[in-house]
Write an enzyme that holds these catalytic residues in place. Structure first.
Site, PDB file in Angstrom:
ATOM      1  N   HIS A 120      -4.125   7.006   1.219  1.00  0.00           N
ATOM      2  CA  HIS A 120      -4.340   5.631   0.773  1.00  0.00           C
ATOM      3  C   HIS A 120      -5.763   5.225   1.167  1.00  0.00           C
ATOM      4  O   HIS A 120      -6.249   5.593   2.233  1.00  0.00           O
ATOM      5  CB  HIS A 120      -3.305   4.717   1.439  1.00  0.00           C
ATOM      6  CG  HIS A 120      -3.602   3.271   1.258  1.00  0.00           C
ATOM      7  ND1 HIS A 120      -3.800   2.717   0.019  1.00  0.00           N
ATOM      8  CD2 HIS A 120      -3.759   2.263   2.167  1.00  0.00           C
ATOM      9  CE1 HIS A 120      -4.058   1.429   0.166  1.00  0.00           C
ATOM     10  NE2 HIS A 120      -4.041   1.129   1.456  1.00  0.00           N
TER      11      HIS A 120
ATOM     12  N   CYS B 158       0.816  -1.228   0.000  1.00  0.00           N
ATOM     13  CA  CYS B 158       0.000   0.000   0.000  1.00  0.00           C
ATOM     14  C   CYS B 158       0.843   1.268   0.000  1.00  0.00           C
ATOM     15  O   CYS B 158       0.362   2.329  -0.386  1.00  0.00           O
ATOM     16  CB  CYS B 158      -0.942   0.007   1.200  1.00  0.00           C
ATOM     17  SG  CYS B 158      -2.059  -1.385   1.175  1.00  0.00           S
TER      18      CYS B 158
ATOM     19  N   ASN C  94     -10.009  -1.036  -1.597  1.00  0.00           N
ATOM     20  CA  ASN C  94      -8.567  -0.847  -1.388  1.00  0.00           C
ATOM     21  C   ASN C  94      -7.820  -1.471  -2.573  1.00  0.00           C
ATOM     22  O   ASN C  94      -7.870  -2.689  -2.771  1.00  0.00           O
ATOM     23  CB  ASN C  94      -8.166  -1.525  -0.069  1.00  0.00           C
ATOM     24  CG  ASN C  94      -6.703  -1.330   0.282  1.00  0.00           C
ATOM     25  OD1 ASN C  94      -5.902  -0.917  -0.553  1.00  0.00           O
ATOM     26  ND2 ASN C  94      -6.347  -1.647   1.517  1.00  0.00           N
TER      27      ASN C  94
END
Ligand code: UT7
Length: 335
Positions: A262, A114, A292
């Site tokens: 994020h 990430c 995500n």
């Protein structure tokens, strides 16, 4: 010393939209639980013909078009993903093949989950600052849907992740109001097993045996996450990194025009912004529609913010990320 700027963005998401209601048919979950706990309404999953590479190519071409450059105007590629087309070579090389270069360029593959976009951005920025290259293509392309446990056993993770790609062109800047101020990146490997996909692994002496050994072993072929622990660390580490980079460049938090976080969980981002005293309106989110998408999530969200007119030239942007490793970071960008 030269400076670099974020010149353009491009994205690609699979055609197939998977809603929370679609997931209700696969596992014991509910639209209400998913929305309340994460903010996600739907995500994209790949279909026939869509691959890590194909999405990367599409996103890159869009970023190149938006920057009005051709492949040969690019001096280097930085590429990242969780699960690549091949174990090796890296997808960065495949991207070099597909984009129509008539020359060779370096293609660096990074694996920082990430935080990959911020790790990649710091490399591209450093290369340009040092005068190695003038223009770098940075791409994150992620496929989660083929590695998820879509039964009730995997519901805590499988409802959260989606597929997609985001690309940016980073190039030398001679403007005082358009450049990357800096990036802070960190890792803390003692928590590697708190968010991990353990298999297939180079440590398996008998790889095919591991695949067929039964239930217990099969679980290792799906990602594991200690959700609450990851959540707590994300809420702590991202603001820490942002304050670090703000201090380094003497930027006050109130002078940030837009935060692009994020996209792991809307509650994480709300808590961070509240803690920093930054109003939610000064941030942008795409988690409701893409879930995500690990390394792709910041460029996807930045692209969306530009399209929505929320980010304009000259704005001071904060990009923040946290993920497996643990790895995390923050960048400050005069856009
Ligand atoms: O990008 C990398 C970084 N990733 C993150 O930052 C993610 C961080 N973690 C999170 O976002 C949250 O921890 C989750 C969204 C994963 C989970 O939210 P939570 O509020 O921490 O829930 P929980 O794991 O404590 O689960 C609460 C309950 C449990 O049931 P019991 O034990 O209370 O009866 C779970 O079994 O919710 C249950 N549950 C579900 N129920 C319906 C877990 N997943 C689901 C589901 N649908 N999909």
């Amino acid at each position: 010393m030269y400076k670099s700027r974020l010149r353009s963005t491009g994205i690609c998401v699979p055609k197939k939209v998977v809603t929370n209601q679609d997931l209700e048919k696969l596992m014991d979950t509910s639209d209400e639980w998913i929305q309340q706990r994460s903010g996600i309404k739907e995500r994209r999953w790949i279909g026939e013909g869509e691959t890590t590479l194909s999405m990367a190519v599409e996103a890159s071409k869009q970023a190149m078009q938006n920057a009005e450059v051709q492949a040969d105007d690019i001096d280097a590629i930085v590429f990242g993903c969780l699960v690549s087309d091949y174990i090796f070579p890296g997808t960065g090389c495949l991207l070099q093949r597909e984009l129509g270069f008539s020359k060779t360029v370096p293609a660096l593959d990074i694996r920082n989950q990430c935080s990959g976009f911020l790790y990649g951005l710091s490399v591209a920025d450093a290369w340009i600052r040092a005068g190695f290259y003038k223009r770098v293509l940075l791409v994150g392309s992620e496929i989660h849907s083929t590695s998820l446990d879509k039964s009730t056993r995997g519901r805590d993770i499988s409802v959260l992740f989606g597929d997609g790609a985001g690309a940016v062109i980073v190039e030398r800047s001679d403007k005082d109001d358009q450049y990357i101020l800096g990036t802070a990146i960190h890792s803390e490997g003692q928590y590697a097993e708190k968010l991990t996909l353990p298999k297939p692994s180079s440590n398996d002496l008998d790889k095919y045996g591991a695949l067929i050994r039964g239930e217990d072993e099969a679980r290792n072929f799906y990602p594991f996450m200690d959700g609450k622990f990851v959540f707590k660390n994300a809420v702590r580490r991202m603001p820490e990194a942002l304050k670090e980079v703000c201090d380094q460049h003497s930027i006050a938090l109130e002078n940030i025009d837009c935060v692009i976080p994020h996209q792991a969980n809307i509650r994480i981002n709300q808590m961070i912004l509240e803690g920093l005293g930054i109003p939610l309106e000064k941030s942008h989110h795409t988690i409701h529609k893409y879930g995500n998408t690990t390394m792709a999530s910041i460029p996807l969200t930045l692209h969306d913010a530009i399209q929505a007119g929320k980010v304009k030239e000259g704005d001071t942007l904060a990009l923040i990320a946290f993920g497996a490793g643990f790895t995390w970071g923050a960048s400050l960008v005069k856009f």
